[in-house]
Design a protein around this motif. Structure first.
Motif, mmCIF file in Angstrom:
data_model
loop_
_atom_site.group_PDB
_atom_site.id
_atom_site.type_symbol
_atom_site.label_atom_id
_atom_site.label_comp_id
_atom_site.label_asym_id
_atom_site.label_seq_id
_atom_site.Cartn_x
_atom_site.Cartn_y
_atom_site.Cartn_z
ATOM 1 N N CYS A 58 0.387 -1.375 0.089
ATOM 2 C CA CYS A 58 -0.005 -0.068 -0.342
ATOM 3 C C CYS A 58 1.098 1.341 -0.137
ATOM 4 O O CYS A 58 0.351 2.041 0.021
ATOM 5 C CB CYS A 58 -0.755 0.477 1.154
ATOM 6 N N ALA A 59 2.060 0.952 -0.921
ATOM 7 C CA ALA A 59 2.873 2.058 -0.036
ATOM 8 C C ALA A 59 2.675 3.242 -2.165
ATOM 9 O O ALA A 59 1.844 2.557 -3.036
ATOM 10 C CB ALA A 59 4.441 1.774 -0.885
ATOM 11 N N ASN A 60 2.440 4.502 -1.832
ATOM 12 C CA ASN A 60 2.959 4.933 -3.030
ATOM 13 C C ASN A 60 3.213 4.837 -4.041
ATOM 14 O O ASN A 60 2.397 4.427 -5.365
ATOM 15 C CB ASN A 60 2.952 6.751 -2.895
ATOM 16 N N CYS A 61 4.160 4.516 -4.088
ATOM 17 C CA CYS A 61 5.661 3.623 -5.185
ATOM 18 C C CYS A 61 6.160 3.372 -5.556
ATOM 19 O O CYS A 61 7.274 3.483 -4.201
ATOM 20 C CB CYS A 61 5.593 5.806 -6.280
ATOM 21 N N PHE A 62 6.763 2.712 -6.685
ATOM 22 C CA PHE A 62 8.223 1.277 -6.419
ATOM 23 C C PHE A 62 8.849 0.834 -5.359
ATOM 24 O O PHE A 62 9.396 1.160 -3.733
ATOM 25 C CB PHE A 62 9.679 2.825 -6.443
ATOM 26 N N ALA A 63 7.284 -0.370 -5.275
ATOM 27 C CA ALA A 63 7.807 -1.561 -3.790
ATOM 28 C C ALA A 63 7.707 -2.593 -4.957
ATOM 29 O O ALA A 63 7.593 -3.338 -5.356
ATOM 30 C CB ALA A 63 6.371 -1.450 -3.172
ATOM 31 N N PHE A 64 8.703 -3.448 -3.516
ATOM 32 C CA PHE A 64 8.692 -4.935 -4.314
ATOM 33 C C PHE A 64 8.636 -5.406 -2.931
ATOM 34 O O PHE A 64 9.269 -5.755 -2.182
ATOM 35 C CB PHE A 64 9.924 -5.202 -4.934
ATOM 36 N N ILE A 65 7.526 -6.684 -3.552
ATOM 37 C CA ILE A 65 7.701 -8.019 -2.705
ATOM 38 C C ILE A 65 7.850 -9.345 -3.279
ATOM 39 O O ILE A 65 7.600 -9.836 -4.090
ATOM 40 C CB ILE A 65 6.483 -8.275 -1.491
ATOM 41 N N PHE A 66 8.751 -10.357 -2.452
ATOM 42 C CA PHE A 66 8.676 -12.281 -2.545
ATOM 43 C C PHE A 66 8.953 -12.607 -1.302
ATOM 44 O O PHE A 66 9.613 -12.343 -0.316
ATOM 45 C CB PHE A 66 10.137 -12.187 -3.236
ATOM 46 N N GLY A 67 7.948 -13.751 -0.876
ATOM 47 C CA GLY A 67 7.924 -14.043 0.216
ATOM 48 C C GLY A 67 6.025 -14.269 0.208
ATOM 49 O O GLY A 67 5.424 -14.285 -0.275
ATOM 50 N N ARG A 68 5.942 -14.230 1.379
ATOM 51 C CA ARG A 68 4.817 -14.148 1.908
ATOM 52 C C ARG A 68 4.320 -13.812 3.014
ATOM 53 O O ARG A 68 5.015 -13.579 3.990
ATOM 54 C CB ARG A 68 4.695 -16.046 1.757
ATOM 55 N N ASN A 69 2.542 -13.961 3.063
ATOM 56 C CA ASN A 69 2.573 -12.688 4.988
ATOM 57 C C ASN A 69 3.492 -11.544 5.035
ATOM 58 O O ASN A 69 3.472 -11.818 5.997
ATOM 59 C CB ASN A 69 2.480 -13.848 6.224
ATOM 60 N N ASN A 70 3.350 -10.558 3.790
ATOM 61 C CA ASN A 70 3.843 -9.481 4.255
ATOM 62 C C ASN A 70 3.118 -7.984 3.749
ATOM 63 O O ASN A 70 2.448 -8.253 3.351
ATOM 64 C CB ASN A 70 5.282 -9.113 2.956
ATOM 65 N N CYS A 71 3.331 -6.976 4.069
ATOM 66 C CA CYS A 71 3.042 -6.086 4.035
ATOM 67 C C CYS A 71 4.184 -4.702 3.869
ATOM 68 O O CYS A 71 4.519 -4.344 5.020
ATOM 69 C CB CYS A 71 2.155 -5.587 5.878
ATOM 70 N N LEU A 72 3.573 -4.048 2.753
ATOM 71 C CA LEU A 72 4.521 -3.252 2.519
ATOM 72 C C LEU A 72 3.902 -1.599 2.309
ATOM 73 O O LEU A 72 3.175 -1.403 1.799
ATOM 74 C CB LEU A 72 5.592 -2.908 1.268
ATOM 75 N N SER A 73 4.595 -0.325 3.621
ATOM 76 C CA SER A 73 3.589 0.643 3.450
ATOM 77 C C SER A 73 5.099 1.915 2.971
ATOM 78 O O SER A 73 3.620 2.634 3.110
ATOM 79 C CB SER A 73 2.433 0.698 4.258
ATOM 80 N N HIS A 74 5.585 2.014 2.800
ATOM 81 C CA HIS A 74 6.740 2.770 2.441
ATOM 82 C C HIS A 74 7.562 2.531 0.870
ATOM 83 O O HIS A 74 7.493 1.703 0.386
ATOM 84 C CB HIS A 74 7.745 2.581 3.154
ATOM 85 N N ASN A 75 7.877 4.244 0.520
ATOM 86 C CA ASN A 75 7.977 4.105 -0.688
ATOM 87 C C ASN A 75 9.424 3.795 -0.991
ATOM 88 O O ASN A 75 10.168 3.324 -0.268
ATOM 89 C CB ASN A 75 8.092 5.512 -1.341
ATOM 90 N N ASN A 76 9.623 3.364 -2.345
ATOM 91 C CA ASN A 76 11.127 2.906 -2.821
ATOM 92 C C ASN A 76 11.791 1.593 -1.819
ATOM 93 O O ASN A 76 12.890 1.926 -1.561
ATOM 94 C CB ASN A 76 12.194 4.239 -2.427
ATOM 95 N N ALA A 77 11.027 0.938 -1.279
ATOM 96 C CA ALA A 77 10.906 -0.262 0.046
ATOM 97 C C ALA A 77 11.371 -1.589 -1.270
ATOM 98 O O ALA A 77 10.102 -1.606 -1.796
ATOM 99 C CB ALA A 77 10.781 0.097 0.939
ATOM 100 N N ALA A 78 11.354 -2.063 -0.433
ATOM 101 C CA ALA A 78 11.695 -4.358 -0.703
ATOM 102 C C ALA A 78 11.511 -4.602 0.116
ATOM 103 O O ALA A 78 12.152 -4.278 1.422
ATOM 104 C CB ALA A 78 12.794 -4.333 -1.940
#
Length: 127
Positions: A58-78
């Motif tokens: 739910c980041a505004n832009c440029f996020a990347f996830i590989f895995g399970r049960n994760n929540c990414l809410s920051h821009n330019n993060a992985a």
């Protein structure tokens, strides 16, 4: 948008790709879900969930996830791994990091933030 296969996948925006999997959803433009199940790109642009399950960006832009049960809410993060929530922008989130000591520089590279090895000690260059 393009949905390559699977079932229950949904994109509500333009320029999005879901390659396959099940019950994946994209509501952010220029974003991708490679596969897996129950992954959600929520409003972010240029975001990728490579695979896995139960991941959410739910980041505004440029996020990347590989895995399970994760929540990414920051821009330019992985996030790489499982059961993680992002804590800062411009950050790689992982539970464990392996560095090959033999591949690290053995003198200060004079580039801020680069890890280097001084004998048996790890140091971080201040630039």
């Amino acid at each position: 948008s393009f949905i390559g296969g699977g079932c229950g996948n949904e994109s509500t925006v333009c320029f999005a790709t879901i390659a396959g999997g099940e019950d994946n959803c994209i509501t952010g433009t220029h974003s991708n879900v490679g596969g897996g199940c129950c992954n959600v790109v929520d409003n972010g642009c240029y975001t990728t969930i490579a695979g896995g399950c139960n991941n959410r960006t739910c980041a505004n832009c440029f996020a990347f996830i590989f895995g399970r049960n994760n929540c990414l809410s920051h821009n330019n993060a992985a996030i790489i791994g499982s059961d993680l929530d992002s804590v800062a922008a411009d950050t790689l989130h992982a539970k464990c990091l392996y560095l090959s000591a033999g591949a690290l520089p053995t003198s200060d590279p004079s580039v801020a933030g680069i890890v280097w090895r001084d004998g048996c000690d790890l140091r971080i260059s201040l630039g």
